[in-house]
Scaffold this motif. Structure first.
Motif, PDB file in Angstrom:
ATOM      1  N   LYS A   1      -7.540   4.147  -5.400  1.00  0.00           N
ATOM      2  CA  LYS A   1      -8.478   3.113  -5.839  1.00  0.00           C
ATOM      3  C   LYS A   1      -8.677   3.114  -7.352  1.00  0.00           C
ATOM      4  O   LYS A   1      -9.122   2.117  -7.925  1.00  0.00           O
ATOM      5  CB  LYS A   1      -9.815   3.290  -5.119  1.00  0.00           C
ATOM      6  CG  LYS A   1      -9.724   2.975  -3.625  1.00  0.00           C
ATOM      7  CD  LYS A   1     -11.063   3.129  -2.926  1.00  0.00           C
ATOM      8  CE  LYS A   1     -10.952   2.725  -1.449  1.00  0.00           C
ATOM      9  NZ  LYS A   1     -12.233   2.869  -0.721  1.00  0.00           N
ATOM     10  N   GLU A   2      -8.338   4.219  -8.002  1.00  0.00           N
ATOM     11  CA  GLU A   2      -8.425   4.278  -9.457  1.00  0.00           C
ATOM     12  C   GLU A   2      -7.249   3.578 -10.130  1.00  0.00           C
ATOM     13  O   GLU A   2      -7.298   3.282 -11.324  1.00  0.00           O
ATOM     14  CB  GLU A   2      -8.477   5.738  -9.914  1.00  0.00           C
ATOM     15  CG  GLU A   2      -9.776   6.451  -9.544  1.00  0.00           C
ATOM     16  CD  GLU A   2      -9.721   7.932  -9.852  1.00  0.00           C
ATOM     17  OE1 GLU A   2      -8.652   8.404 -10.314  1.00  0.00           O
ATOM     18  OE2 GLU A   2     -10.728   8.626  -9.618  1.00  0.00           O
ATOM     19  N   SER A   3      -6.189   3.313  -9.382  1.00  0.00           N
ATOM     20  CA  SER A   3      -5.014   2.664  -9.953  1.00  0.00           C
ATOM     21  C   SER A   3      -5.283   1.196 -10.233  1.00  0.00           C
ATOM     22  O   SER A   3      -5.934   0.506  -9.442  1.00  0.00           O
ATOM     23  CB  SER A   3      -3.827   2.786  -8.986  1.00  0.00           C
ATOM     24  OG  SER A   3      -2.753   1.961  -9.410  1.00  0.00           O
TER      25      SER A   3
ATOM     26  N   PHE B   1       0.842  -1.199   0.000  1.00  0.00           N
ATOM     27  CA  PHE B   1       0.000   0.000   0.000  1.00  0.00           C
ATOM     28  C   PHE B   1       0.880   1.253   0.000  1.00  0.00           C
ATOM     29  O   PHE B   1       0.638   2.203  -0.753  1.00  0.00           O
ATOM     30  CB  PHE B   1      -0.917  -0.021   1.218  1.00  0.00           C
ATOM     31  CG  PHE B   1      -1.904   1.114   1.278  1.00  0.00           C
ATOM     32  CD1 PHE B   1      -3.073   1.078   0.535  1.00  0.00           C
ATOM     33  CD2 PHE B   1      -1.677   2.215   2.098  1.00  0.00           C
ATOM     34  CE1 PHE B   1      -3.999   2.125   0.589  1.00  0.00           C
ATOM     35  CE2 PHE B   1      -2.588   3.262   2.161  1.00  0.00           C
ATOM     36  CZ  PHE B   1      -3.755   3.215   1.399  1.00  0.00           C
ATOM     37  N   GLY B   2       1.912   1.244   0.835  1.00  0.00           N
ATOM     38  CA  GLY B   2       2.841   2.370   0.877  1.00  0.00           C
ATOM     39  C   GLY B   2       3.581   2.554  -0.427  1.00  0.00           C
ATOM     40  O   GLY B   2       3.781   3.679  -0.900  1.00  0.00           O
ATOM     41  N   ASN B   3       3.991   1.451  -1.041  1.00  0.00           N
ATOM     42  CA  ASN B   3       4.693   1.522  -2.327  1.00  0.00           C
ATOM     43  C   ASN B   3       3.820   2.128  -3.417  1.00  0.00           C
ATOM     44  O   ASN B   3       4.289   2.925  -4.234  1.00  0.00           O
ATOM     45  CB  ASN B   3       5.149   0.124  -2.760  1.00  0.00           C
ATOM     46  CG  ASN B   3       6.430  -0.316  -2.073  1.00  0.00           C
ATOM     47  OD1 ASN B   3       7.088   0.479  -1.400  1.00  0.00           O
ATOM     48  ND2 ASN B   3       6.791  -1.569  -2.242  1.00  0.00           N
ATOM     49  N   LEU B   4       2.552   1.743  -3.454  1.00  0.00           N
ATOM     50  CA  LEU B   4       1.658   2.276  -4.470  1.00  0.00           C
ATOM     51  C   LEU B   4       1.461   3.777  -4.271  1.00  0.00           C
ATOM     52  O   LEU B   4       1.522   4.554  -5.241  1.00  0.00           O
ATOM     53  CB  LEU B   4       0.307   1.553  -4.444  1.00  0.00           C
ATOM     54  CG  LEU B   4      -0.716   2.051  -5.476  1.00  0.00           C
ATOM     55  CD1 LEU B   4      -0.168   1.942  -6.886  1.00  0.00           C
ATOM     56  CD2 LEU B   4      -2.032   1.277  -5.339  1.00  0.00           C
ATOM     57  N   ALA B   5       1.235   4.198  -3.042  1.00  0.00           N
ATOM     58  CA  ALA B   5       1.069   5.629  -2.765  1.00  0.00           C
ATOM     59  C   ALA B   5       2.322   6.400  -3.169  1.00  0.00           C
ATOM     60  O   ALA B   5       2.237   7.475  -3.784  1.00  0.00           O
ATOM     61  CB  ALA B   5       0.755   5.851  -1.294  1.00  0.00           C
TER      62      ALA B   5
END
Length: 304
Positions: A292-294, A267-271
């Motif tokens: 959530k759009e990713s 989750f942190g990596n995606l952000a």
């Protein structure tokens, strides 16, 4: 909603771009100038708040115009500012950044950020006690950082310690942090006698080393793990510093939402990957809706 308390620096970034750096006594004409909100503490608070965290910021700013704007920015990002204290004797913190040919040089002036002391931390006792997690970084005096970690440890409150900028930290303090999140260079300064694998094994499920495009490394108590980063190209290769702060803020949100270590890191990596798609440390920090759009967002995370 989980309560996340960030105790840290709050500053303004002044960014100049030019074709060259002036020699001593020389005046040159620059190409561009911008101001952005910064400070590692404020950055991490904004990252958490945009992802749905109930965030309380604690720190100090000056009574100058910049201090008022810094508090207003936190408020506009839905962050509680009751524990942000204006102080009269020094200016608000600032970073003066010059960018030439893609390389930057920075003069950081702590200002009011250095006024916070252990007496002020004692006044935060109830805030710390009622927090689900506390986040702290190294842009505060070291004795203050140590007091925060000691207090969290004594009260059994989880604390994320992002030891940046890098400096020496005693072993006893490192061991009391629930989570340590250095990058590769900070790890080498903290643990000069250890390889990465040795350090991870020594601090299982505690030491989380962020390594940019190489991903994030930790040890789960059985074996060493690598959590891959998401491959993206930054909008500006000189402007990726907010990625680390975004990771820490998002990591805090994920942990307080009940995600396990591996999922919290993803989750942190995606952000962090989304944050470098826009200009400015805080300017690129994603909202939960944008996450959530990713295509890489995992529905199993179930963060609301």
């Amino acid at each position: 909603m989980s309560k996340i308390t960030v105790i840290g620096s709050i500053s303004t970034d002044f960014v100049v771009t030019a074709n060259k750096r002036p020699e001593v006594g020389e005046t040159i004409t620059g190409n561009d100038f911008s101001t952005t909100f910064g400070g590692k503490g404020a950055n991490q608070a904004v990252a958490s708040a945009r992802l749905g965290g109930d965030v309380y910021m604690a720190g100090t700013v000056g009574t100058d115009l910049f201090g008022k704007e810094l508090i207003q920015n936190l408020t506009e990002n839905s962050i509680h500012v009751d524990f942000v204290e204006p102080v009269t004797q020094v200016p608000s913190g600032s970073a003066h950044i010059t960018i030439v040919d893609g390389d930057n040089c920075i003069v950081y002036v702590p200002g009011a950020n250095n006024v916070i002391d252990t007496n002020r931390i004692e006044k935060l006792n109830e805030l710390i006690q009622t927090s689900d997690i506390v986040v702290v970084q190294n842009e505060l005096p070291q004795e203050v950082v140590e007091q925060i970690i000691e207090d969290c440890f004594a009260q059994n409150v989880k604390v994320i310690y992002n030891p940046a900028p890098a400096r020496f930290v005693s072993q006893s303090i490192l061991e009391k942090a629930t989570y340590l999140t250095p990058n590769e260079s900070e790890f080498k300064l903290l643990f000069p006698d250890m390889t990465l694998s040795e350090g991870l094994a020594h601090y299982p499920n505690q030491l989380i080393v962020t390594m940019g495009s190489k991903g994030v490394y930790y040890h789960d108590g059985i074996s060493e793990k690598q959590v891959s980063s998401y491959s993206v190209a930054p909008i500006d290769t000189t402007d990726t510093t907010g990625a680390g702060d975004t990771f820490n803020g998002a990591f805090a949100v994920a942990l307080t939402a009940g995600l396990d270590m591996d999922s919290s890191i993803r989750f942190g990596n995606l952000a962090a990957s989304l944050s470098i798609q826009k200009f400015g440390a805080q300017g690129g920090m994603p909202t939960l809706a944008e996450m959530k759009e990713s295509e890489n967002y995992e529905k199993e995370w179930n963060i609301k």
